[in-house]
Design a protein around this motif. Structure first.
Motif, PDB file in Angstrom:
ATOM      1  N   UNK A 114      -8.879 -12.482  -7.511  1.00 16.06           N
ATOM      2  CA  UNK A 114      -8.760 -12.385  -9.349  1.00 16.06           C
ATOM      3  C   UNK A 114      -8.548 -11.110 -10.115  1.00 16.06           C
ATOM      4  N   UNK A 115      -8.202 -10.205 -11.241  1.00 15.28           N
ATOM      5  CA  UNK A 115      -8.123  -9.423 -10.962  1.00 15.28           C
ATOM      6  C   UNK A 115      -8.007  -8.479 -10.553  1.00 15.28           C
ATOM      7  N   UNK A 116      -6.709  -8.411  -9.826  1.00 15.84           N
ATOM      8  CA  UNK A 116      -6.042  -7.849  -8.754  1.00 15.84           C
ATOM      9  C   UNK A 116      -5.130  -7.018  -9.686  1.00 15.84           C
ATOM     10  N   UNK A 117      -5.742  -5.689  -9.243  1.00 15.25           N
ATOM     11  CA  UNK A 117      -4.696  -4.512 -10.290  1.00 15.25           C
ATOM     12  C   UNK A 117      -4.282  -3.719  -9.273  1.00 15.25           C
ATOM     13  N   UNK A 118      -3.034  -2.958  -9.205  1.00 13.96           N
ATOM     14  CA  UNK A 118      -2.151  -2.539  -9.082  1.00 13.96           C
ATOM     15  C   UNK A 118      -2.142  -0.857  -9.514  1.00 13.96           C
ATOM     16  N   UNK A 119      -2.178   0.084  -8.401  1.00 18.71           N
ATOM     17  CA  UNK A 119      -1.856   1.378  -9.279  1.00 18.71           C
ATOM     18  C   UNK A 119      -1.043   2.118  -7.729  1.00 18.71           C
ATOM     19  N   UNK A 120      -0.830   3.598  -8.208  1.00 19.66           N
ATOM     20  CA  UNK A 120      -0.286   4.632  -7.158  1.00 19.66           C
ATOM     21  C   UNK A 120      -0.629   6.068  -7.512  1.00 19.66           C
ATOM     22  N   UNK A 121      -0.963   6.461  -6.196  1.00 16.85           N
ATOM     23  CA  UNK A 121      -1.266   7.403  -5.587  1.00 16.85           C
ATOM     24  C   UNK A 121      -0.555   8.195  -5.011  1.00 16.85           C
ATOM     25  N   UNK A 122      -0.362   9.491  -5.459  1.00 22.16           N
ATOM     26  CA  UNK A 122       0.101  10.746  -4.752  1.00 22.16           C
ATOM     27  C   UNK A 122       1.267  11.145  -5.639  1.00 22.16           C
ATOM     28  N   UNK A 123       2.089  11.881  -5.677  1.00 23.97           N
ATOM     29  CA  UNK A 123       3.141  12.803  -6.907  1.00 23.97           C
ATOM     30  C   UNK A 123       4.227  11.433  -6.035  1.00 23.97           C
ATOM     31  N   UNK A 124       5.161  11.031  -8.094  1.00 24.28           N
ATOM     32  CA  UNK A 124       6.260  10.972  -7.501  1.00 24.28           C
ATOM     33  C   UNK A 124       7.525  11.841  -7.762  1.00 24.28           C
ATOM     34  N   UNK A 125       7.696  12.679  -6.483  1.00 26.34           N
ATOM     35  CA  UNK A 125       8.262  13.334  -6.335  1.00 26.34           C
ATOM     36  C   UNK A 125       9.167  12.859  -5.040  1.00 26.34           C
ATOM     37  N   UNK A 126      10.558  13.599  -5.383  1.00 26.20           N
ATOM     38  CA  UNK A 126      11.430  13.123  -4.277  1.00 26.20           C
ATOM     39  C   UNK A 126      11.266  14.352  -3.282  1.00 26.20           C
ATOM     40  N   UNK A 127      10.584  13.564  -2.046  1.00 26.91           N
ATOM     41  CA  UNK A 127      10.173  14.416  -0.317  1.00 26.91           C
ATOM     42  C   UNK A 127       8.963  14.196  -0.732  1.00 26.91           C
ATOM     43  N   UNK A 128       7.837  13.817  -1.686  1.00 24.59           N
ATOM     44  CA  UNK A 128       6.538  13.515  -1.089  1.00 24.59           C
ATOM     45  C   UNK A 128       6.644  12.298  -1.056  1.00 24.59           C
ATOM     46  N   UNK A 129       5.478  12.363  -0.001  1.00 26.09           N
ATOM     47  CA  UNK A 129       4.484  10.888   0.184  1.00 26.09           C
ATOM     48  C   UNK A 129       3.634  10.166  -0.914  1.00 26.09           C
ATOM     49  N   UNK A 130       4.106   8.861  -1.428  1.00 24.86           N
ATOM     50  CA  UNK A 130       3.404   8.287  -2.707  1.00 24.86           C
ATOM     51  C   UNK A 130       2.832   6.713  -1.903  1.00 24.86           C
ATOM     52  N   UNK A 131       1.493   6.391  -2.445  1.00 30.56           N
ATOM     53  CA  UNK A 131       0.675   5.232  -1.635  1.00 30.56           C
ATOM     54  C   UNK A 131       0.290   3.969  -3.125  1.00 30.56           C
ATOM     55  N   UNK A 132       1.114   3.088  -2.673  1.00 26.46           N
ATOM     56  CA  UNK A 132       1.032   2.143  -3.728  1.00 26.46           C
ATOM     57  C   UNK A 132       0.088   1.400  -3.284  1.00 26.46           C
ATOM     58  N   UNK A 133      -1.681   1.042  -3.789  1.00 26.39           N
ATOM     59  CA  UNK A 133      -2.685   0.005  -3.243  1.00 26.39           C
ATOM     60  C   UNK A 133      -3.145  -0.814  -4.318  1.00 26.39           C
ATOM     61  N   UNK A 134      -2.853  -2.112  -4.149  1.00 22.00           N
ATOM     62  CA  UNK A 134      -3.597  -3.019  -3.969  1.00 22.00           C
ATOM     63  C   UNK A 134      -4.963  -3.294  -3.761  1.00 22.00           C
ATOM     64  N   UNK A 135      -5.601  -4.251  -5.662  1.00 20.96           N
ATOM     65  CA  UNK A 135      -7.127  -4.021  -4.991  1.00 20.96           C
ATOM     66  C   UNK A 135      -7.563  -5.663  -6.114  1.00 20.96           C
ATOM     67  N   UNK A 136      -8.052  -7.114  -5.049  1.00 25.99           N
ATOM     68  CA  UNK A 136      -9.008  -7.527  -6.210  1.00 25.99           C
ATOM     69  C   UNK A 136     -10.397  -7.065  -6.404  1.00 25.99           C
ATOM     70  N   UNK A 137     -10.521  -7.627  -8.016  1.00 21.71           N
ATOM     71  CA  UNK A 137     -11.841  -7.239  -7.943  1.00 21.71           C
ATOM     72  C   UNK A 137     -12.771  -8.737  -7.252  1.00 21.71           C
ATOM     73  N   UNK A 138     -12.220  -9.551  -7.086  1.00 22.90           N
ATOM     74  CA  UNK A 138     -13.133 -11.196  -7.103  1.00 22.90           C
ATOM     75  C   UNK A 138     -12.184 -11.514  -5.482  1.00 22.90           C
ATOM     76  N   UNK A 139     -13.005 -12.397  -4.842  1.00 21.85           N
ATOM     77  CA  UNK A 139     -11.912 -12.936  -4.382  1.00 21.85           C
ATOM     78  C   UNK A 139     -13.421 -13.187  -2.688  1.00 21.85           C
ATOM     79  N   UNK A 140     -12.982 -14.115  -2.012  1.00 23.09           N
ATOM     80  CA  UNK A 140     -14.184 -14.274  -1.119  1.00 23.09           C
ATOM     81  C   UNK A 140     -12.943 -13.542   0.799  1.00 23.09           C
TER      82      UNK A 140
END
Length: 350
Positions: free
Chosen positions: A126-152
């Motif tokens: 539950x309460x899963x959130x998505x986010x972006x880490x890094x510069x969204x520019x051509x030639x750069x590395x981008x990391x898409x993050x995903x994490x749930x605040x609840x869940x066994x």
């Protein structure tokens, strides 16, 4: 010797928090079992040092369910009449604290049987959130993050692309345990909507985000613009400070000039006060004279107020001209008219 037997299967059960679970406990009685029927459900703690806790019990044709306050109002026998051979237990609105080992005991003398069931209450993601880490520019590395605040645990994460090309970029690297999706050497083709699904054994949850890969930003132009803006701002601020200081000095100078009083300049003299002083001094001198002495003075009226020439030091003798002077209107000045003696050139009074 035949006796009662439990027919339900002993196996672990996993359920989600908030769900309902039925812990099975069915049995068959034998002809030899002639005593009263007694059914107990107990919770066996994980710590062996603690005692078993009775949850619910059926005895002497009555149900007793007040032993375990944590489940009050949330548990009941599946069959209202357990004598039918069904002693199963229903637990409503499961909580994570309900996880544990439950034991069903069936007694009917001389038969006695029991069965254990392991219950695990899991929490859905539950309460899963998505986010972006890094510069969204051509030639750069981008990391898409995903994490749930609840869940066994164990939680698993999976990314997918939901717009444009459905497949993930060829350079992408997914970590299912952490929920990170690495996009190396990003290009504009990577732009689009991405979705992450978090899951465990009892449920799933989802979030999404928009990725926009753009050309590199002209940092030199931004820095130059920032410097120019800063210089202009400081210039305007300095100009305002100078104007305020000049205005303050001008106001202070005007105030000092307006209130400046020279102490070395005597105050102006009043003609009316001079005349009153002269008349008062002569009145005092004449007041000491007898009426007989006053007869020799010529009653000459004044036509004007005496000038300031009468103000002389006491040691000097004033020489009066025998001219006739009209007396002023002394009643307006608050004084009584008096006769002023005249003196001839030889010194005699006339």
């Amino acid at each position: 010797t035949r006796s009662l037997s439990i027919t339900s299967v002993e196996q672990p059960i996993e359920k989600a928090q908030g769900d309902k679970v039925t812990l099975p406990c069915t049995f068959v009685l034998s002809e030899e079992d002639e005593g009263p029927l007694d059914i107990e459900w107990v919770l066996i703690p994980a710590d062996n040092q603690k005692k078993e806790q009775i949850i619910i019990m059926y005895a002497v044709d009555r149900i007793y369910n007040h032993y375990y306050a944590a489940m009050t109002g949330r548990m009941q026998f599946t069959n209202p009449d357990p004598r039918s051979g069904d002693g199963s237990l229903d637990i409503l609105n499961l909580k994570s604290a309900d996880t544990g080992t439950y034991q069903c005991k069936v007694k009917k003398a001389p038969g006695v049987q029991s069965q254990k069931i392991q219950l695990t209450v899991l929490v859905k993601p539950a309460r899963t959130k998505c986010s972006i880490e890094g510069s969204q520019e051509i030639g750069k590395d981008v990391i898409l993050k995903c994490a749930s605040q609840e869940g066994s645990p164990l939680l698993s994460y999976d990314w997918r692309r939901v717009s444009g090309k459905q497949e993930l970029p060829a350079t992408s690297m997914l970590n299912k345990n952490t929920g990170e999706l690495l996009l190396k050497n990003a290009s504009q083709d990577y732009s689009g909507t991405y979705s992450c699904v978090a899951s465990n054994r009892v449920g799933t949850d989802e979030c999404s985000l928009e990725l926009k890969v753009t050309p590199p930003i002209n940092t030199a132009g931004i820095i130059a613009g920032a410097i120019i803006g800063t210089v202009l701002g400081l210039s305007v601020l300095a100009f305002l400070v100078i104007c305020c200081c000049k205005k303050h000095r001008d106001k202070k100078y005007e105030k000092e000039v307006h209130h400046d009083i020279r102490e070395d300049v005597p105050p102006p003299k009043s003609r009316s006060s001079t005349a009153r002083s002269y008349i008062g001094s002569n009145r005092s001198s004449l007041g000491s004279m007898s009426p007989s002495n006053m007869e020799g003075y010529t009653k000459t009226p004044y036509s004007q107020v005496p000038s300031e020439d009468f103000e002389r030091p006491p040691g000097q003798n004033a020489t009066f001209a025998p001219s006739k002077v009209a007396a002023p209107n002394l009643s307006r000045m608050g004084a009584v008219p008096v006769m002023i003696p005249a003196q001839s050139k030889d010194g005699s009074i006339v």
